[in-house]
Every structure is written in structure tokens, then in C-alpha cells.
Design an enzyme around this catalytic site. Structure first.
Site, mmCIF file in Angstrom:
data_model
loop_
_atom_site.group_PDB
_atom_site.id
_atom_site.type_symbol
_atom_site.label_atom_id
_atom_site.label_comp_id
_atom_site.label_asym_id
_atom_site.label_seq_id
_atom_site.Cartn_x
_atom_site.Cartn_y
_atom_site.Cartn_z
ATOM 1 N N LYS A 1 -11.389 -20.399 -4.557
ATOM 2 C CA LYS A 1 -10.041 -20.600 -4.464
ATOM 3 C C LYS A 1 -9.599 -21.853 -4.663
ATOM 4 C CE LYS A 1 -8.660 -16.515 -1.554
ATOM 5 N NZ LYS A 1 -7.848 -16.280 -0.331
ATOM 6 N N GLU B 1 -11.912 -23.731 12.163
ATOM 7 C CA GLU B 1 -12.389 -22.680 11.018
ATOM 8 C C GLU B 1 -13.552 -22.246 11.674
ATOM 9 O OE1 GLU B 1 -10.688 -21.394 8.567
ATOM 10 O OE2 GLU B 1 -8.891 -22.852 8.167
ATOM 11 N N LYS C 1 -19.383 -17.042 5.033
ATOM 12 C CA LYS C 1 -18.458 -17.128 3.908
ATOM 13 C C LYS C 1 -18.725 -16.704 2.619
ATOM 14 C CE LYS C 1 -14.444 -18.942 1.981
ATOM 15 N NZ LYS C 1 -13.200 -19.957 1.734
ATOM 16 N N GLU D 1 -10.566 -10.919 -3.403
ATOM 17 C CA GLU D 1 -9.783 -10.223 -2.416
ATOM 18 C C GLU D 1 -9.249 -8.971 -2.699
ATOM 19 O OE1 GLU D 1 -7.828 -13.503 -0.286
ATOM 20 O OE2 GLU D 1 -6.952 -12.214 1.326
ATOM 21 N N ARG E 1 -12.340 -9.987 2.214
ATOM 22 C CA ARG E 1 -12.113 -11.521 2.261
ATOM 23 C C ARG E 1 -10.793 -11.807 2.906
ATOM 24 N NH1 ARG E 1 -12.869 -15.814 -2.946
ATOM 25 N NH2 ARG E 1 -12.312 -17.583 -1.543
ATOM 26 N N ASN F 1 -8.525 -14.835 6.530
ATOM 27 C CA ASN F 1 -7.124 -15.271 6.702
ATOM 28 C C ASN F 1 -6.990 -15.088 8.109
ATOM 29 O OD1 ASN F 1 -6.283 -16.159 4.306
ATOM 30 N ND2 ASN F 1 -6.527 -13.903 3.547
ATOM 31 N N HIS G 1 -4.417 -17.387 9.869
ATOM 32 C CA HIS G 1 -3.838 -18.013 8.832
ATOM 33 C C HIS G 1 -2.366 -17.654 8.440
ATOM 34 C CE1 HIS G 1 -7.655 -19.953 8.494
ATOM 35 N NE2 HIS G 1 -7.297 -20.776 7.494
ATOM 36 N N HIS H 1 -0.183 -20.808 8.506
ATOM 37 C CA HIS H 1 0.469 -21.299 7.325
ATOM 38 C C HIS H 1 2.157 -21.506 7.630
ATOM 39 C CE1 HIS H 1 -2.730 -20.060 4.198
ATOM 40 N NE2 HIS H 1 -2.879 -21.054 4.603
ATOM 41 N N HIS I 1 -3.765 -28.645 9.660
ATOM 42 C CA HIS I 1 -4.481 -27.111 9.291
ATOM 43 C C HIS I 1 -5.126 -26.400 10.122
ATOM 44 C CE1 HIS I 1 -5.027 -23.697 6.614
ATOM 45 N NE2 HIS I 1 -6.434 -23.924 6.828
#
Lengths: 365, 365
Positions: free
Chosen positions: A143, A185, A227, A237, A242, A246, A249, A253, A266
Site C-alpha cells: 500500500k 500496531e 501481515k 482488500e 485485509r 484497519n 484505524h 485516522h 499515528h
């Protein structure tokens, strides 16, 4: 040196993981037969720390090396920085056998991957992540993206690297706060797929935070395997697999955007987002209270924030509605059924979301 | 309405060809189920001519429409124009079910395709080519790109449209010179794959140049079939098959670049490039003199240049060495074995290339 494979047919690639393996970069890259001229995209600080050793390793393997520095801020993940790098790359590209090395954290990796994806409609690139966040997440899976003023990662491509070289020794120079961002993460992987990893973090927090190489190698390998497995089965995705990545997230975000990417990093925003998602899961009776408490405890032990401060609730909600994952008027959340087990749920009620966000912080309005 | 398919597994798509079919765009697009909000990228002239009819057709099918104009020059194929369009697109993109329509010639198609490729890592788009050049070539095959000051098409992606809607009636408004530019590409298809098409052009030049709809439909369909067949078998130009489409383009691009894209249009430069390639083919005893003469005659009959003027020979040669197709120090040319039969040849001697270019023109130096 551990090896994890991302299996995508002709686009498969290895992830090499170990402490001190970056000195072997030249040999690894030469073995891939992807070119003779390395164009290393990095930032000034990283180049100062690791540039000379990397250049020596690449040159020893018979490769030419050129460094391109970008500023170490989220602002570098822009179309204008991409344009500047592309122009420099085109000027350097004489012998026509060029490849890119992304040496840095998520900003460098996302930008360099995007540049590699679009230069001449795609040239090979290598990820050499230097932050824990990049090692366990953004360096794997192809990505690539840059931001627009209208939102993060709005411009990009799915474009896989030819290899990921993950040297946990490079994490030594991270500040405690940077390491914690990555740890958010790592905790995420435990929560969505791997309760043993979650327990390992609970039991080894001190070793991890003091940069113990074996502990870092263990968690990085574990996350990389998760992953790689997910990306191998759902590269773009299209399935909800996938999407599980998120977790935390969606609201994370929105929190980053609501404070103009300044107050929370982040990982910190994701930590808060995971707490919100966990609370939504509990409100919807998918997750027990004890599990929720255990999650809050671990995030706190990692030195990550557990209370949202100084952000407008309304702003978070309205930005959330512009999220890429928000398809055709329906919201979509990754929620927990247990520690180590996640699922995608659509159409969560706004009331529950607001309740969860409110519960997680103190708000100005 | 004729239909030609590009077969690329899950990325397959139809090309619809006919005179006056653009009024059916709304119905065609609605049938594809690619979104509800059409973002039409075009230029002011084309919007004035065809915008209202297209908008009516799309709205009748229940789709929302927004036009975005870019200037009708090669300069619009830039990263800065792409950035401006992407920002506008992100601001418009509220309902999250957006797709792009590229209504225009090669500049609009290449830019709009690139924007579609990178916005949110890829959204659907439709090609509606309005020039002969775009109808027979650039709208098919998913090569999207913008230019850098260092060279044309240096930034881009392979990204296939979801359909191509080719209305030859839209060619009516082309100037004679624009039609001729496209005719150069049509002649190219005849030369590399289809001697019957070549003969058809020889025998129907007057009808073609006077916009006879049946003749235009015939040549556009024929070219579309050839291009669709080649793209279906060699999407990313990994085999030499798709490379055949570059016949006349190696030197053609160099000619365009050497005169800063101003003196010769793309088709004119390609016509000259084809003459150079034919001459190289003859010098290498792959092609007979009579065939070469027949090629020159047809290019002349089409009103395309057969003599290169006002460009530096040295500049063409040096730019040629920077060509994307010039791999790892070896040059590669598409040469002719007969009218209708081409092959890729590597390492053509510089002397022969210079001889062919010299023979084709008068030079300043």
C-alpha cells in the site's frame, strides 16, 4: 536471519528479519537481480545514522548508489514532494537499470513506494523500514500513497516491493515515543489475530521498551507473518480479511486528521482508536468487560494514551464520515469478538460510536 | 454498434464502436454498475461541443455529473495538472461512489486514466475518445501517464478502463490535420499487423479524409481489434508483442521531444518515425524497396509529412538514447519484414539509424 514470504504469484517477495542484517543489504539486493543503480530515498537523520553503512554494503555488491533526502514530516507525503523526487530520479536515471530503496519510516516508505509505482509505470523497490511502525506494518503489503489536503493516503497505488529488509538493530536509535507508536500496531496484531502475541507483550513489556533485540525480533517476526498471510490472501482488500488490519484505524485516522496530525502520532491515535473500537465491541455485547480492561491495561503499560484530549468530538465524527473505508453511505468497523479475534461489522449506530468516543476522552465541544 | 473485447480476466472490458453511439453512454455506464457519480474530465472545446448531450445521457440514467476542464495542450499532461484534478475530485467525492469519464483526445485520456489509477489507489473509469488518434490507440490498453520535463509519459500506471465508448460521429468536428494525425496510427496498424487494412486505406483515402462514417467505423473497428488482441496477450509489454505497437514511435518520440512538442504533432512525428523505421528495415535487407515506396506513398497521400525539417539530428539521436524502450544500453527497434508484418530487433547500428534519419530530412546541424 528469519525469512517470511508474501505469496502473490509472480509478485511474491521475501521479508528478511534479524538484528544487524542491514549490512547484508548489498548481497541480498544483488541476488534479486533488480538493477544496478540504487536510488535510496531517506531523510537527513536516517542518512546520517545508516547511510554510510548502507552505501558501503551496496557498493561492495557492485551497485551504484544515490541518496535522495526528503524532510522527516508527514508533509513530505505530498504530491509536490513526489513530483520533486520523480524529477530528480529521471535526471539521475541514465543507465536505465535503476531501483529504489526506501530507507526510513512510514513516510519514506509510502512516498518511495508511490514513486516506484508510477515512475515509468513501475520500477522495482526495496523496503528497509527503520521504525517499529514501518517494520510491522507499512513496509509490508504494497500500500503506497501520498496525502491530499482533503485526506490522508488519498493518492496511491497497490504496488509490492521486491523485498523487505527488516533490521531490528536499527530500532535502537528510536526515541521511546517512536517505539511506542509502533507498539500500538504490534498490540493491534495481537488483538485481531494472535492472543499469544498479546500475552507475550503483556509479559515482556520491559524487554521490548528497552530494545531487547531478541524480544523485538520475536514480535516483528510474529507481526510480519500475520501481515504477510493476510496480504497473500487479500492483497487489494477485496475480501474483508485485509480490512481487519484497519482495527483501530477508522477512528484513529479521524483523530489524527481532527488535530491536523499534530497532537497525536499515528500509533497514539491508533491506540485511542482501538480503545474506541473495543468499547463499541463491548457495547454491542461482542466483547466482555474483562477483555476490554485487559486491553486498556496493556495500552497504558505501553505508555500509550488511554484518554483522548483536546480534540473536537464533532470534528472526529465528521471526518470519520469521509473515511475511505466508509462505503456508499454505510460505516464499517473492525470489532473484537475476543482478544485475538476480530470481524468487520457494517452499520454501527452513530449513538454507540459517539458514546464510545465520548467515553474515551474529554472534549472541547 | 460493434463490440470488441479486451480479455484480461477480471480486468476485461468492452470497446463499443459506432456512429452516434455516445447518446447511449448513460445506459452503457449504468449497466456496468461502477458508480453513481460521473466525474467527466474533458477540455473546454469538447465540453462545449458534446458536454450537454453527454450530461443528458448520464442524468437520464440516474447518474450525477460533474465536469472538470483541463487545457487542451500537452502541458496539461503534467503532475501539477494531475494534482489539481485530484484535489478537485477529492472535494467533489462525497457520496463515495464516483467514477471518471475521460472525454477527449490522448491528453485527456492519459491524464484522466492516471488520476483514476491513483485516486484512492484506483477507481473505475471510462474512455470516451474524441480524436481518431485516441480512438484507435491511446484509449485502449490502460497505459496512463503524465509527462516530466525530462521526458514524455515518464510517470504513469498500467490501469485498464471499465469500458471504451468510441463514437466515430465525434470525429466530424476534427480539423483535417487532427484526422491525419490519427491516420498515421491507423497506417501503423496496417503496417505491423494487417495488410488488408493497409490496402483498404490506400483504396479509401478520400472517403476517410472526408469523414465518411462507414469508412471511419471500419478502420476504427479494425484497429481496435488489433490493439485489443495485442493488449489481451501482452498487457504490460513483458513479451515483445505489445512493443510492436511502438513501430515508428522510437524515433517519433525523439522528433517530438527535439522540437519541444511544437512543430510536429504526435501523428506527424510517428509518420516520420515510421519512414525512418522502414528505411532501417530496408537497409538491413528485411524490407524491399517497393514496399518502402508504397509506405511513403500512402503517408504522403494521407497528407502527412514525409520529410523531416528544422530539427537537430544530434538532438534526435541523444533524446532517442533516453527512450524508455532503450533497455540497459541496447537500443530496440520495431522493424518491418513486409507490409503487415513487424518484429523487434535489438542493437541496430547507430550508423544505420543516422543514415535513415539523414535520408528522411534536411537538418540544421
Amino acid at each position: 536471519m528469519k525469512r517470511v514470504n508474501v505469496n502473490l504469484g509472480s509478485r511474491s517477495y521475501p521479508i528478511f528479519i534479524g538484528a544487524g542484517i542491514s549490512v547484508r543489504t548489498g548481497r541480498i539486493v544483488a541476488g534479486l537481480d533488480i538493477g544496478t543503480d540504487a536510488y535510496v530515498i531517506t531523510n537527513p537523520l536516517i542518512q546520517k545514522k545508516y547511510g554510510a553503512a548502507l552505501a558501503a554494503s551496496l557498493r561492495k555488491a557492485g551497485l551504484s548508489v544515490r541518496f535522495k533526502n526528503i524532510a522527516d514530516t508527514e508533509q513530505s507525503k505530498s504530491l509536490s514532494t513526489a513530483a520533486a523526487v520523480l524529477k530528480d530520479l529521471a535526471a539521475f536515471d541514465k543507465r536505465k537499470h535503476i531501483f529504489i530503496v526506501a530507507l526510513g519510516g512510514g513516510v519514506v516508505g509510502d512516498l518511495a513506494g508511490f514513486v516506484a509505482a508510477v515512475y515509468k509505470r513501475g520500477i522495482p523497490y526495496i523496503q528497509m523500514p527503520t521504525t517499529l511502525l514501518a517494520q510491522v506494518d507499512s513496509s509490508i503489503g504494497g500500500k503506497t500513497a501520498v496525502d491530499l489536503p482533503e485526506g490522508k493516503n488519498l493518492v496511491g497505488a497497490f504496488y509490492q516491493p521486491r523485498a523487505v529488509i527488516t533490521d531490528v538493530a536499527l530500532l535502537k536509535s528510536l526515541h521511546a515515543r517512536q517505539l511506542r507508536q509502533g507498539l500500538a500496531e504490534v498490540i493491534k496484531y495481537g488483538l485481531i489475530r494472535d492472543r499469544q502475541l498479546f500475552s507475550y507483550i503483556e509479559n515482556n513489556m520491559r524487554r521490548i521498551l528497552s530494545h531487547d533485540q531478541a524480544a523485538l525480533t520475536h514480535i516483528v517476526e510474529r507481526c510480519s507473518r500475520i501481515k504477510a498471510g493476510i496480504v497473500s490472501r487479500d492483497e487489494r482488500e477485496k475480501k474483508s480479511l485485509r480490512t481487519l488490519l484497519n482495527f483501530g484505524h477508522t477512528i484513529g485516522h479521524a483523530i489524527e486528521a481532527a488535530c491536523d496530525y499534530c497532537d497525536y502520532g499515528h500509533g497514539e491515535a491508533v491506540a485511542l482508536g482501538m480503545l474506541v473500537a473495543a468499547d463499541i465491541s463491548r457495547q454491542m455485547r461482542m466483547l466482555g468487560e474483562k477483555a476490554q480492561e485487559r486491553i486498556t491495561r496493556l495500552i497504558k503499560a505501553a505508555g500509550l494514551p488511554i484518554k483522548l484530549r483536546g480534540v473536537s468530538l464533532q470534528k472526529i465524527i465528521s471526518i470519520h464520515y469521509r473515511d475511505k473505508k466508509f462505503m456508499a453511505g454505510k460505516n464499517r468497523f473492525v470489532l473484537l469478538q475476543a482478544i485475538g479475534k476480530a470481524k468487520v461489522v457494517s452499520n454501527v449506530s452513530l449513538l454507540i460510536i459517539q458514546q464510545a468516543i465520548k467515553g474515551s476522552g474529554t472534549f472541547n465541544c
